[in-house]
Scaffold this active site. Structure first.
Site, PDB file in Angstrom:
ATOM      1  CB  SER A 145     -16.871   3.714   3.392  1.00 17.25           C
ATOM      2  OG  SER A 145     -17.092   2.563   3.012  1.00 17.25           O
ATOM      3  CE1 TYR A 158     -21.808   4.397   4.878  1.00 21.00           C
ATOM      4  CE2 TYR A 158     -20.232   2.637   3.706  1.00 21.00           C
ATOM      5  CZ  TYR A 158     -20.524   3.789   4.659  1.00 21.00           C
ATOM      6  OH  TYR A 158     -19.497   4.174   5.655  1.00 21.00           O
TER       7      TYR A 158
END
Length: 265
Positions: A145, A158
């Site tokens: 990501s 995350y």
């Protein structure tokens, strides 16, 4: 048992039941790969496999397994090798997203996110990588990501897990380079998937997408200079490229596919 089709490249795709993982499976199937699809959602996984079989044909097998289950991963990969004889490519797209402020989030949330996004990746990387190392050939792409490279409010668990995953991949790439195995990362930004829409007030509407595109200065979010969300197919294209021989001299890299959202932080 002899390989089903020794002339076909064999790819393992994790997180293949939906979103980016399913898009990667479609892309590889269209390119003639034999596929081993892994996901913990057996119903959706079977649906994707049936779609690919009808649309593209080819050899497709599925394994209902959670990447955090090391024994389950090892058994699945052993079965893949028994069936196909080898593994040429790994596209690892399995992952989870949870949100919450660093000081206020429960440690159990962090443990779950890291268990899937880091240790689940490690399980798959070790199991598949050891198969590739015996043949001294292979290509691995991990979907991380852009949050791995820039802090986002409410995404401490995350982003931290994706930063750890990215360094895991780069280190593995360095260690496996001498064996002729390439290991890379694709780092998506906001992509129109169920995971992205789960962050919106109305997952079925367009207002959430527009808010992401415009950004939020109060939350230190730039927005997306290209003016649109990525599609899952956009990310799959990049994964496909890095797995292919067109990327034969690329390893240990993180390719940001985010429309400029992080200015390649």
């Amino acid at each position: 048992m002899p390989p089903v089709n020794s002339r076909s490249r064999v790819a393992v795709v994790t997180g293949a039941a939906a979103g980016i993982g399913a898009a990667v499976a479609r892309m590889l199937a269209s390119d003639g790969y034999s596929l081993a699809l892994l996901d913990r959602d057996g119903v959706e996984l079977s649906s994707v496999a049936a779609e690919l079989a009808v649309t593209y044909g080819g050899e497709i097998v599925t394994y209902v397994v959670d990447v955090t289950d090391r024994d389950g991963v090892d058994m699945a990969i052993e079965s893949v090798v028994e069936r196909f004889g080898t593994i040429d490519a790994l596209a690892h797209a399995a992952g989870v997203l949870d949100t919450g402020a660093v000081l206020d989030s429960d440690p159990s949330v962090w443990r779950n996110v890291f268990n899937v996004n880091v240790f689940g990746l490690l399980n798959v990387m070790q199991s598949v990588g050891r198969v590739m190392r015996t043949r001294r050939v292979g290509s691995i792409v991990v979907v991380s990501s852009n949050a791995a490279g820039i802090p986002r409010i409410g995404m401490g668990a995350y982003g931290s897990s994706k930063a750890a995953a990215t360094m895991l991949v780069r280190t593995a790439g360095l260690e496996l380079a001498g064996d002729g195995i390439r290991v890379n990362v694709v780092a998506p930004g906001s992509t129109d998937t169920a995971m992205q829409r789960s962050l919106w007030v109305d997952p079925n509407g367009d207002a959430g997408a527009q808010a992401v595109i415009e950004g939020n200065l109060a939350a230190y979010r730039l927005g997306i200079p290209l003016g649109k969300l990525a599609t899952a197919a956009d990310i799959a294209d990049s994964v496909h490229f890095l797995l292919s021989d067109r990327a034969a001299h690329i390893t240990m890299q993180a390719l940001y596919v985010d429309g400029g959202a992080t200015l390649k932080a």
